[in-house]
Design a protein around this motif. Structure first.
Motif, PDB file in Angstrom:
ATOM      1  N   HIS A  86       6.130   0.160   1.348  1.00  0.00           N
ATOM      2  CA  HIS A  86       5.858  -1.204   1.818  1.00  0.00           C
ATOM      3  C   HIS A  86       4.867  -1.188   2.981  1.00  0.00           C
ATOM      4  O   HIS A  86       3.998  -2.062   3.079  1.00  0.00           O
ATOM      5  CB  HIS A  86       7.153  -1.896   2.254  1.00  0.00           C
ATOM      6  CG  HIS A  86       8.077  -2.201   1.126  1.00  0.00           C
ATOM      7  ND1 HIS A  86       7.708  -2.941   0.025  1.00  0.00           N
ATOM      8  CD2 HIS A  86       9.374  -1.871   0.927  1.00  0.00           C
ATOM      9  CE1 HIS A  86       8.724  -3.052  -0.800  1.00  0.00           C
ATOM     10  NE2 HIS A  86       9.754  -2.401  -0.279  1.00  0.00           N
ATOM     11  N   PHE A  87       5.004  -0.205   3.844  1.00  0.00           N
ATOM     12  CA  PHE A  87       4.093  -0.089   4.985  1.00  0.00           C
ATOM     13  C   PHE A  87       2.659   0.144   4.506  1.00  0.00           C
ATOM     14  O   PHE A  87       1.722  -0.501   4.988  1.00  0.00           O
ATOM     15  CB  PHE A  87       4.548   1.051   5.897  1.00  0.00           C
ATOM     16  CG  PHE A  87       3.693   1.230   7.111  1.00  0.00           C
ATOM     17  CD1 PHE A  87       3.763   0.325   8.166  1.00  0.00           C
ATOM     18  CD2 PHE A  87       2.810   2.302   7.204  1.00  0.00           C
ATOM     19  CE1 PHE A  87       2.975   0.488   9.287  1.00  0.00           C
ATOM     20  CE2 PHE A  87       2.016   2.469   8.317  1.00  0.00           C
ATOM     21  CZ  PHE A  87       2.098   1.558   9.363  1.00  0.00           C
ATOM     22  N   ASP A  89       1.434  -0.661   1.602  1.00  0.00           N
ATOM     23  CA  ASP A  89       0.985  -1.901   0.971  1.00  0.00           C
ATOM     24  C   ASP A  89       0.538  -2.912   2.022  1.00  0.00           C
ATOM     25  O   ASP A  89      -0.469  -3.605   1.854  1.00  0.00           O
ATOM     26  CB  ASP A  89       2.093  -2.506   0.097  1.00  0.00           C
ATOM     27  CG  ASP A  89       2.392  -1.668  -1.133  1.00  0.00           C
ATOM     28  OD1 ASP A  89       1.547  -0.824  -1.500  1.00  0.00           O
ATOM     29  OD2 ASP A  89       3.485  -1.853  -1.712  1.00  0.00           O
ATOM     30  N   GLY A  90       1.294  -3.003   3.115  1.00  0.00           N
ATOM     31  CA  GLY A  90       0.947  -3.924   4.199  1.00  0.00           C
ATOM     32  C   GLY A  90      -0.388  -3.574   4.835  1.00  0.00           C
ATOM     33  O   GLY A  90      -1.210  -4.461   5.116  1.00  0.00           O
ATOM     34  N   GLU A  93      -3.141  -4.600   2.528  1.00  0.00           N
ATOM     35  CA  GLU A  93      -3.338  -6.056   2.584  1.00  0.00           C
ATOM     36  C   GLU A  93      -4.113  -6.443   3.843  1.00  0.00           C
ATOM     37  O   GLU A  93      -4.988  -7.310   3.788  1.00  0.00           O
ATOM     38  CB  GLU A  93      -1.986  -6.781   2.549  1.00  0.00           C
ATOM     39  CG  GLU A  93      -1.267  -6.691   1.225  1.00  0.00           C
ATOM     40  CD  GLU A  93      -1.995  -7.435   0.113  1.00  0.00           C
ATOM     41  OE1 GLU A  93      -2.596  -8.499   0.385  1.00  0.00           O
ATOM     42  OE2 GLU A  93      -1.951  -6.930  -1.022  1.00  0.00           O
TER      43      GLU A  93
END
Length: 103
Positions: A86-87, A89-90, A93
């Motif tokens: 998730h990190f 992916d963040g 983004e």
């Protein structure tokens, strides 16, 4: 864990210093004579017993801590891997956002 190991190392070093001081007292007690010598020897023996019990308690608690840490680490590992994804992916983004802003 590095910080915790450092803490354990500090405590172990402190226990070693206490042991050294007890040995110094033993040497000084051997130089004394009469009634004072008997009392000093009795106190030294008490300190030696306390030192041994404290050292054993330290070893037990360190072992318990390391066991619990390893158990928690194993159970939390999948969550860390998932969070790492998730990190990433963040971050991607955010990079895409910056690229869009500066275009």
């Amino acid at each position: 864990m590095a910080n915790k190991k450092g803490s354990f190392d500090e405590v172990e070093k402190l226990l070693q210093e206490i042991g050294g001081k007890i040995e110094e007292l033993i040497a000084k007690g051997a130089e004394l004579g009469g009634e004072a010598k008997g009392e000093v020897e009795r106190k030294i023996e008490e300190l030696r017993q306390n030192k041994e019990s404290i050292h054993q308690e330290f070893k037990n608690r360190r072992g318990d801590f390391e066991k619990k840490y390893d158990e928690k680490k194993v159970s939390a590992s999948p969550f860390f891997k998932k969070s790492g994804g998730h990190f990433k992916d963040g971050i991607n983004e955010l990079l895409q956002g910056f690229k869009a802003i500066f275009k």
